[in-house]
Design a protein around this motif. Structure first.
Motif, mmCIF file in Angstrom:
data_model
loop_
_atom_site.group_PDB
_atom_site.id
_atom_site.type_symbol
_atom_site.label_atom_id
_atom_site.label_comp_id
_atom_site.label_asym_id
_atom_site.label_seq_id
_atom_site.Cartn_x
_atom_site.Cartn_y
_atom_site.Cartn_z
ATOM 1 N N SER A 15 0.984 -1.207 -0.009
ATOM 2 C CA SER A 15 0.035 -0.413 -0.239
ATOM 3 C C SER A 15 1.087 1.124 0.038
ATOM 4 O O SER A 15 -0.083 2.536 -0.066
ATOM 5 C CB SER A 15 -0.937 -0.351 1.166
ATOM 6 N N THR A 112 -2.568 6.284 -1.752
ATOM 7 C CA THR A 112 -1.903 6.897 0.086
ATOM 8 C C THR A 112 -0.261 8.027 -1.088
ATOM 9 O O THR A 112 0.423 8.334 -0.112
ATOM 10 C CB THR A 112 -0.932 5.256 -0.083
ATOM 11 N N ASN A 257 -7.364 -6.061 5.464
ATOM 12 C CA ASN A 257 -6.811 -4.767 5.477
ATOM 13 C C ASN A 257 -8.044 -3.687 6.674
ATOM 14 O O ASN A 257 -7.343 -2.414 6.220
ATOM 15 C CB ASN A 257 -6.960 -4.629 3.865
ATOM 16 N N THR A 258 -8.760 -3.847 6.826
ATOM 17 C CA THR A 258 -9.787 -3.370 7.871
ATOM 18 C C THR A 258 -9.788 -3.354 9.625
ATOM 19 O O THR A 258 -9.145 -4.618 10.040
ATOM 20 C CB THR A 258 -10.867 -2.871 7.596
ATOM 21 N N LEU A 259 -9.720 -2.669 10.306
ATOM 22 C CA LEU A 259 -9.457 -2.470 12.012
ATOM 23 C C LEU A 259 -10.158 -3.335 12.167
ATOM 24 O O LEU A 259 -10.680 -3.837 13.370
ATOM 25 C CB LEU A 259 -8.702 -1.348 12.501
ATOM 26 N N TYR A 262 -9.919 -6.907 11.168
ATOM 27 C CA TYR A 262 -8.655 -6.980 12.549
ATOM 28 C C TYR A 262 -9.061 -7.680 14.276
ATOM 29 O O TYR A 262 -8.616 -8.400 14.017
ATOM 30 C CB TYR A 262 -7.879 -5.837 12.458
ATOM 31 N N THR A 275 -1.591 -8.546 5.613
ATOM 32 C CA THR A 275 -2.182 -7.479 4.470
ATOM 33 C C THR A 275 -1.350 -6.634 3.731
ATOM 34 O O THR A 275 -0.281 -6.771 4.191
ATOM 35 C CB THR A 275 -2.330 -6.137 6.276
ATOM 36 N N PHE A 277 -1.749 -3.399 4.966
ATOM 37 C CA PHE A 277 -1.309 -2.474 5.544
ATOM 38 C C PHE A 277 -0.536 -2.496 6.650
ATOM 39 O O PHE A 277 -1.675 -2.386 7.876
ATOM 40 C CB PHE A 277 -2.586 -1.483 5.936
ATOM 41 N N GLN A 279 1.035 -1.458 8.032
ATOM 42 C CA GLN A 279 1.083 0.211 9.238
ATOM 43 C C GLN A 279 0.193 0.267 10.024
ATOM 44 O O GLN A 279 0.311 1.339 11.076
ATOM 45 C CB GLN A 279 1.528 1.452 8.062
ATOM 46 N N ARG A 280 -0.637 0.043 9.257
ATOM 47 C CA ARG A 280 -2.446 0.274 10.523
ATOM 48 C C ARG A 280 -2.041 -1.427 12.331
ATOM 49 O O ARG A 280 -2.781 -0.669 12.843
ATOM 50 C CB ARG A 280 -3.245 -0.749 9.600
ATOM 51 N N PHE A 281 -1.919 -2.164 11.930
ATOM 52 C CA PHE A 281 -1.886 -3.019 12.718
ATOM 53 C C PHE A 281 -0.841 -3.508 13.854
ATOM 54 O O PHE A 281 -0.832 -4.381 14.381
ATOM 55 C CB PHE A 281 -2.547 -4.786 12.159
ATOM 56 N N SER A 283 2.933 -1.176 15.701
ATOM 57 C CA SER A 283 3.471 -0.245 16.051
ATOM 58 C C SER A 283 5.306 -0.160 15.294
ATOM 59 O O SER A 283 5.817 -1.352 15.509
ATOM 60 C CB SER A 283 4.180 0.302 16.997
#
Length: 285
Positions: A15, A112, A257-259, A262, A275, A277, A279-281, A283
């Motif tokens: 992404s 992005t 890909n979505t919270l 997850y 995923t 992404f 970076q979403r899940f 740190s």
């Protein structure tokens, strides 16, 4: 975002960087993904490169370099058999002419690009299609882990040529088996790998087609042959996941890909999530 499951960067951090390139892998590592996933496919002359599609147009500038109409590549004459847009129509030396990263800024597949610094986007234009050896060496240098999918595009010159070449490149790279997971939808290849290189973890991919329901009576689910299943997240329910976990399976799901997804999948007990992404899940480190 920290979690209790393994976060696997699908084709790298695709992404935020062009998929299946070393740039995407480096970024996924920087973001803190536990490992990256990538696809190993055969070139016309039997080399292994990291690329997902059967055709080149979506993720390279092949139409410009090889001089074909991307809407009708079969009409173009180029050395070698088959449709000009197919990756396996080309030897490695042809593929090394291509830019596998410049398309990312133009197409902005995940909306992005505005978040990415201009000098980073500019550097993507120099990204080649990596060889499998390149990807393994990078993973080793980063002291990291890789999930390698052996992808079948139907151009194997002889039975088990593909997995045998993968094992040769693994040995040549010097990467430790503990850093490598081997997966495929082609389960006969996994059996070959287990027989010839039992030190590598094997994971069976299930659910290649979004529109085809899974058959949970299939031996891949009911037998003990494959301990780890990588399953299409669109084809399983939370109760399916719990039942498989109760039967002793480890379960990784693609592609999440979505919270919202997850959280519900973590609560259902999955072991890993592929995923686009990371970076979403997790740190950043």
């Amino acid at each position: 975002m920290p979690g209790c499951v393994e976060i696997i960067a699908h084709r790298g951090a695709r992404s935020l960087a062009p998929e299946n390139t070393l740039a995407a892998a480096r970024l996924a590592h920087k973001l803190g993904a536990h490992r990256w996933e990538t696809d190993a496919v055969l070139t016309r002359d039997g080399h292994l490169v990291l690329f997902h599609d059967e055709t080149l147009t979506r993720c390279t500038n092949a139409a410009q370099v090889f001089g074909y109409d991307s809407k009708a590549p079969e009409k173009t004459v180029w050395p070698g058999p088959g449709a000009i847009d197919r990756l396996d129509s080309h030897p490695l030396i042809d593929l090394q002419l291509l830019d596998a990263g410049g398309w990312f800024e133009q197409k902005d597949p995940y909306a992005t690009v505005p978040e990415i610094a201009p000098h980073i986007l500019a550097a993507f234009k120099e990204e080649p299609i990596p060889t499998l050896y390149d990807g393994l060496v990078l993973t080793k240098e980063l002291d990291w882990r890789i999930n390698l999918e052996l992808k079948d595009h139907g151009n194997e010159p002889e039975p088990n040529f593909h997995p045998a070449r993968v094992l040769r490149e693994l040995a040549r790279s010097g990467i430790a088996p503990a850093r490598v997971t081997l997966s495929s939808f082609k389960h006969d290849w996994l059996r070959f790998l287990r027989q010839h290189a039992p030190g590598y973890e094997i994971q069976a991919l299930v659910g290649d087609r979004d529109e085809e329901p899974l058959n949970f009576n299939d031996p891949v689910f009911t037998s003990a042959e494959f301990e780890v299943l990588n399953i299409n997240a669109l084809l399983v329910t939370l109760s399916d996941i719990r039942a498989l976990k109760a039967a002793g399976k480890r379960i990784n799901l693609f592609t999440v890909n979505t919270l919202h997804d997850y959280i519900r999948l973590v609560n259902a007990g999955v072991d890993g999530l592929f995923t686009d992404f990371p970076q979403r899940f997790i740190s950043p480190v």
